[in-house]
Design a protein around this motif. Structure first.
Motif, PDB file in Angstrom:
ATOM      1  N   VAL A 224     -12.243   3.434   7.811  1.00  0.00           N
ATOM      2  CA  VAL A 224     -12.271   2.016   7.448  1.00  0.00           C
ATOM      3  C   VAL A 224     -12.301   1.858   5.928  1.00  0.00           C
ATOM      4  N   THR A 225     -13.063   2.707   5.253  1.00  0.00           N
ATOM      5  CA  THR A 225     -13.130   2.660   3.793  1.00  0.00           C
ATOM      6  C   THR A 225     -11.776   2.976   3.170  1.00  0.00           C
ATOM      7  N   ALA A 226     -11.087   3.996   3.691  1.00  0.00           N
ATOM      8  CA  ALA A 226      -9.781   4.370   3.159  1.00  0.00           C
ATOM      9  C   ALA A 226      -8.777   3.238   3.345  1.00  0.00           C
ATOM     10  N   VAL A 227      -8.777   2.619   4.509  1.00  0.00           N
ATOM     11  CA  VAL A 227      -7.834   1.528   4.766  1.00  0.00           C
ATOM     12  C   VAL A 227      -8.151   0.318   3.881  1.00  0.00           C
ATOM     13  N   ALA A 228      -9.431  -0.002   3.743  1.00  0.00           N
ATOM     14  CA  ALA A 228      -9.817  -1.145   2.910  1.00  0.00           C
ATOM     15  C   ALA A 228      -9.433  -0.915   1.452  1.00  0.00           C
ATOM     16  N   LEU A 229      -9.685   0.288   0.936  1.00  0.00           N
ATOM     17  CA  LEU A 229      -9.311   0.579  -0.446  1.00  0.00           C
ATOM     18  C   LEU A 229      -7.797   0.569  -0.641  1.00  0.00           C
ATOM     19  N   ALA A 230      -7.065   1.051   0.347  1.00  0.00           N
ATOM     20  CA  ALA A 230      -5.604   1.024   0.247  1.00  0.00           C
ATOM     21  C   ALA A 230      -5.085  -0.414   0.225  1.00  0.00           C
ATOM     22  N   ILE A 231      -5.650  -1.270   1.046  1.00  0.00           N
ATOM     23  CA  ILE A 231      -5.222  -2.672   1.063  1.00  0.00           C
ATOM     24  C   ILE A 231      -5.555  -3.354  -0.262  1.00  0.00           C
ATOM     25  N   ILE A 232      -6.768  -3.122  -0.767  1.00  0.00           N
ATOM     26  CA  ILE A 232      -7.168  -3.721  -2.052  1.00  0.00           C
ATOM     27  C   ILE A 232      -6.257  -3.209  -3.173  1.00  0.00           C
ATOM     28  N   GLY A 233      -5.974  -1.930  -3.171  1.00  0.00           N
ATOM     29  CA  GLY A 233      -5.102  -1.353  -4.191  1.00  0.00           C
ATOM     30  C   GLY A 233      -3.692  -1.900  -4.128  1.00  0.00           C
ATOM     31  N   LEU A 234      -3.166  -2.037  -2.914  1.00  0.00           N
ATOM     32  CA  LEU A 234      -1.809  -2.576  -2.772  1.00  0.00           C
ATOM     33  C   LEU A 234      -1.737  -4.043  -3.152  1.00  0.00           C
ATOM     34  N   LEU A 235      -2.772  -4.810  -2.813  1.00  0.00           N
ATOM     35  CA  LEU A 235      -2.802  -6.217  -3.232  1.00  0.00           C
ATOM     36  C   LEU A 235      -2.904  -6.336  -4.751  1.00  0.00           C
ATOM     37  N   SER A 236      -3.694  -5.466  -5.372  1.00  0.00           N
ATOM     38  CA  SER A 236      -3.805  -5.466  -6.829  1.00  0.00           C
ATOM     39  C   SER A 236      -2.479  -5.094  -7.478  1.00  0.00           C
ATOM     40  N   LEU A 237      -1.821  -4.089  -6.942  1.00  0.00           N
ATOM     41  CA  LEU A 237      -0.520  -3.687  -7.476  1.00  0.00           C
ATOM     42  C   LEU A 237       0.506  -4.803  -7.311  1.00  0.00           C
ATOM     43  N   THR A 238       0.476  -5.473  -6.180  1.00  0.00           N
ATOM     44  CA  THR A 238       1.384  -6.602  -5.952  1.00  0.00           C
ATOM     45  C   THR A 238       1.117  -7.721  -6.961  1.00  0.00           C
ATOM     46  N   ALA A 239      -0.161  -8.001  -7.226  1.00  0.00           N
ATOM     47  CA  ALA A 239      -0.507  -9.037  -8.200  1.00  0.00           C
ATOM     48  C   ALA A 239      -0.021  -8.652  -9.596  1.00  0.00           C
ATOM     49  N   VAL A 240      -0.152  -7.372  -9.958  1.00  0.00           N
ATOM     50  CA  VAL A 240       0.322  -6.915 -11.265  1.00  0.00           C
ATOM     51  C   VAL A 240       1.835  -7.081 -11.362  1.00  0.00           C
ATOM     52  N   LEU A 241       2.555  -6.674 -10.333  1.00  0.00           N
ATOM     53  CA  LEU A 241       4.013  -6.758 -10.366  1.00  0.00           C
ATOM     54  C   LEU A 241       4.505  -8.203 -10.401  1.00  0.00           C
ATOM     55  N   ILE A 242       3.867  -9.068  -9.622  1.00  0.00           N
ATOM     56  CA  ILE A 242       4.281 -10.476  -9.620  1.00  0.00           C
ATOM     57  C   ILE A 242       3.983 -11.125 -10.963  1.00  0.00           C
ATOM     58  N   THR A 243       2.818 -10.832 -11.526  1.00  0.00           N
ATOM     59  CA  THR A 243       2.470 -11.393 -12.832  1.00  0.00           C
ATOM     60  C   THR A 243       3.421 -10.888 -13.916  1.00  0.00           C
ATOM     61  N   ALA A 244       3.762  -9.611 -13.873  1.00  0.00           N
ATOM     62  CA  ALA A 244       4.699  -9.064 -14.857  1.00  0.00           C
ATOM     63  C   ALA A 244       6.093  -9.659 -14.667  1.00  0.00           C
ATOM     64  N   PHE A 245       6.488  -9.883 -13.419  1.00  0.00           N
ATOM     65  CA  PHE A 245       7.797 -10.480 -13.148  1.00  0.00           C
ATOM     66  C   PHE A 245       7.869 -11.904 -13.685  1.00  0.00           C
ATOM     67  N   LEU A 246       6.755 -12.631 -13.583  1.00  0.00           N
ATOM     68  CA  LEU A 246       6.710 -14.004 -14.088  1.00  0.00           C
ATOM     69  C   LEU A 246       6.388 -14.057 -15.582  1.00  0.00           C
ATOM     70  N   GLN A 247       6.317 -12.910 -16.225  1.00  0.00           N
ATOM     71  CA  GLN A 247       6.062 -12.757 -17.652  1.00  0.00           C
ATOM     72  C   GLN A 247       4.748 -13.395 -18.079  1.00  0.00           C
ATOM     73  N   GLY A 248       3.748 -13.216 -17.235  1.00  0.00           N
ATOM     74  CA  GLY A 248       2.417 -13.710 -17.551  1.00  0.00           C
ATOM     75  C   GLY A 248       1.539 -12.587 -18.070  1.00  0.00           C
ATOM     76  N   THR A 249       0.318 -12.914 -18.375  1.00  0.00           N
ATOM     77  CA  THR A 249      -0.659 -11.925 -18.834  1.00  0.00           C
ATOM     78  C   THR A 249      -1.379 -11.356 -17.609  1.00  0.00           C
ATOM     79  N   VAL A 250      -1.317 -10.056 -17.487  1.00  0.00           N
ATOM     80  CA  VAL A 250      -1.915  -9.382 -16.331  1.00  0.00           C
ATOM     81  C   VAL A 250      -3.417  -9.254 -16.547  1.00  0.00           C
TER      82      VAL A 250
END
Length: 87
Positions: A28-54
């Motif tokens: 459960v810990t591994a899955v939760a950390l993977a989901i949090i990490g993937l959501l964080s990576l998605t937020a970084v990529l979307i923010t960079a795509f929109l040319q915002g400050t990460v």
């Protein structure tokens, strides 16, 4: 439906899975950390795509959570191999 043949059917173990709380917590810990990490990576990529400050928290989440989740998943595989060898 009952078995009416003279030869009994083989017993492949009980129908209830073995309860192993530490492995469940690890999974459960591994899955939760993977989901949090993937959501964080998605937020970084979307923010960079929109040319915002990460936000640095998203970068830290992606840098920390994904590798830790990967290591925990490797430990799950090793734990599963060891459990099968004992049985």
């Amino acid at each position: 439906m009952e078995n009416t043949s003279p030869h009994p059917l083989p017993d492949h173990g009980s129908n209830t899975p073995e309860r192993n709380l530490p492995r469940l917590i690890l999974m459960v810990t591994a899955v939760a950390l993977a989901i949090i990490g993937l959501l964080s990576l998605t937020a970084v990529l979307i923010t960079a795509f929109l040319q915002g400050t990460v936000w640095p928290g998203f970068v830290a989440g992606a840098y920390v959570c994904l590798p830790v989740a990967f290591v925990l998943m490797i430990l799950m595989v090793i734990s599963g191999i060891r459990a099968r060898r004992r049985a």
